[in-house]
Design a protein around this motif. Sequence first.
Motif, PDB file in Angstrom:
ATOM      1  N   ASP A 103     -11.282  34.379  71.887  1.00  0.00           N
ATOM      2  CA  ASP A 103     -12.640  34.767  71.510  1.00  0.00           C
ATOM      3  C   ASP A 103     -13.218  33.888  70.394  1.00  0.00           C
ATOM      4  OD1 ASP A 103     -14.940  36.311  71.928  1.00  0.00           O
ATOM      5  OD2 ASP A 103     -14.436  37.634  70.252  1.00  0.00           O
ATOM      6  N   LEU A 104     -12.863  32.602  70.434  1.00  0.00           N
ATOM      7  CA  LEU A 104     -13.448  31.645  69.498  1.00  0.00           C
ATOM      8  C   LEU A 104     -14.501  30.779  70.175  1.00  0.00           C
ATOM      9  CD1 LEU A 104     -10.253  30.482  67.575  1.00  0.00           C
ATOM     10  CD2 LEU A 104     -11.956  32.178  66.867  1.00  0.00           C
ATOM     11  N   VAL A 105     -14.399  30.662  71.500  1.00  0.00           N
ATOM     12  CA  VAL A 105     -15.299  29.830  72.297  1.00  0.00           C
ATOM     13  C   VAL A 105     -15.810  30.651  73.470  1.00  0.00           C
ATOM     14  CG1 VAL A 105     -15.400  27.775  73.792  1.00  0.00           C
ATOM     15  CG2 VAL A 105     -14.119  27.688  71.643  1.00  0.00           C
ATOM     16  N   VAL A 106     -17.057  30.394  73.848  1.00  0.00           N
ATOM     17  CA  VAL A 106     -17.660  31.027  75.021  1.00  0.00           C
ATOM     18  C   VAL A 106     -17.971  29.937  76.036  1.00  0.00           C
ATOM     19  CG1 VAL A 106     -19.689  32.258  75.898  1.00  0.00           C
ATOM     20  CG2 VAL A 106     -18.692  32.909  73.715  1.00  0.00           C
ATOM     21  N   ARG A 107     -17.635  30.207  77.282  1.00  0.00           N
ATOM     22  CA  ARG A 107     -17.953  29.308  78.398  1.00  0.00           C
ATOM     23  C   ARG A 107     -19.191  29.855  79.081  1.00  0.00           C
ATOM     24  NH1 ARG A 107     -16.949  28.944  84.016  1.00  0.00           N
ATOM     25  NH2 ARG A 107     -16.403  26.840  84.692  1.00  0.00           N
ATOM     26  N   GLU A 108     -20.227  29.032  79.145  1.00  0.00           N
ATOM     27  CA  GLU A 108     -21.489  29.460  79.752  1.00  0.00           C
ATOM     28  C   GLU A 108     -21.786  28.601  80.974  1.00  0.00           C
ATOM     29  OE1 GLU A 108     -24.053  28.637  76.422  1.00  0.00           O
ATOM     30  OE2 GLU A 108     -23.949  30.713  75.765  1.00  0.00           O
ATOM     31  N   VAL A 109     -22.146  29.251  82.080  1.00  0.00           N
ATOM     32  CA  VAL A 109     -22.571  28.531  83.273  1.00  0.00           C
ATOM     33  C   VAL A 109     -24.071  28.302  83.143  1.00  0.00           C
ATOM     34  CG1 VAL A 109     -22.763  28.609  85.781  1.00  0.00           C
ATOM     35  CG2 VAL A 109     -20.717  29.530  84.653  1.00  0.00           C
ATOM     36  N   VAL A 110     -24.473  27.049  83.307  1.00  0.00           N
ATOM     37  CA  VAL A 110     -25.875  26.669  83.205  1.00  0.00           C
ATOM     38  C   VAL A 110     -26.420  26.540  84.627  1.00  0.00           C
ATOM     39  CG1 VAL A 110     -27.491  24.960  82.323  1.00  0.00           C
ATOM     40  CG2 VAL A 110     -25.352  25.404  81.089  1.00  0.00           C
ATOM     41  N   PRO A 111     -27.427  27.361  84.965  1.00  0.00           N
ATOM     42  CA  PRO A 111     -27.968  27.278  86.321  1.00  0.00           C
ATOM     43  C   PRO A 111     -28.579  25.904  86.588  1.00  0.00           C
ATOM     44  CG  PRO A 111     -29.217  28.855  84.991  1.00  0.00           C
ATOM     45  CD  PRO A 111     -28.120  28.314  84.140  1.00  0.00           C
TER      46      PRO A 111
END
Length: 120
Positions: free
Chosen positions: A65-73
């Motif tokens: 919980d130090l990094v977040v992975r975000e999917v970019v549309p």
Amino acid sequence: MSGECRGADDAIARVFSLLGKRWNGLILAVLLNQQPAHFAEMRRAIPGISERMLSERLAELTEADLVVREVVPGPPLGVRYRLTEAGLALRPALDALAQWAHEHPRHAARAHGRSRDTHC
């Protein structure tokens, strides 16, 4: 002076079990300086890290919980990474370590030279 041997604090042991792993500190430092960042940007910013190792370390830091992975549309579809609030809270500690390295370059260089001999 007591002859009693006292171990390291459990909290500091947990911190170094994660942050002491090769590449994790550098990944966090890159994200502190440039976030959000795409995988390829981080790969270029950290010379010597393989794609596989970066992927593994990012997964580990995400699990912690130090990094977040975000999917970019898209198009094109993309993925970027950013620090969580807990990851951002590491800034003072990483800044202090960077300051120490600047103030003690001989010691930091020795440690860096030894770490180069280790291959993941």
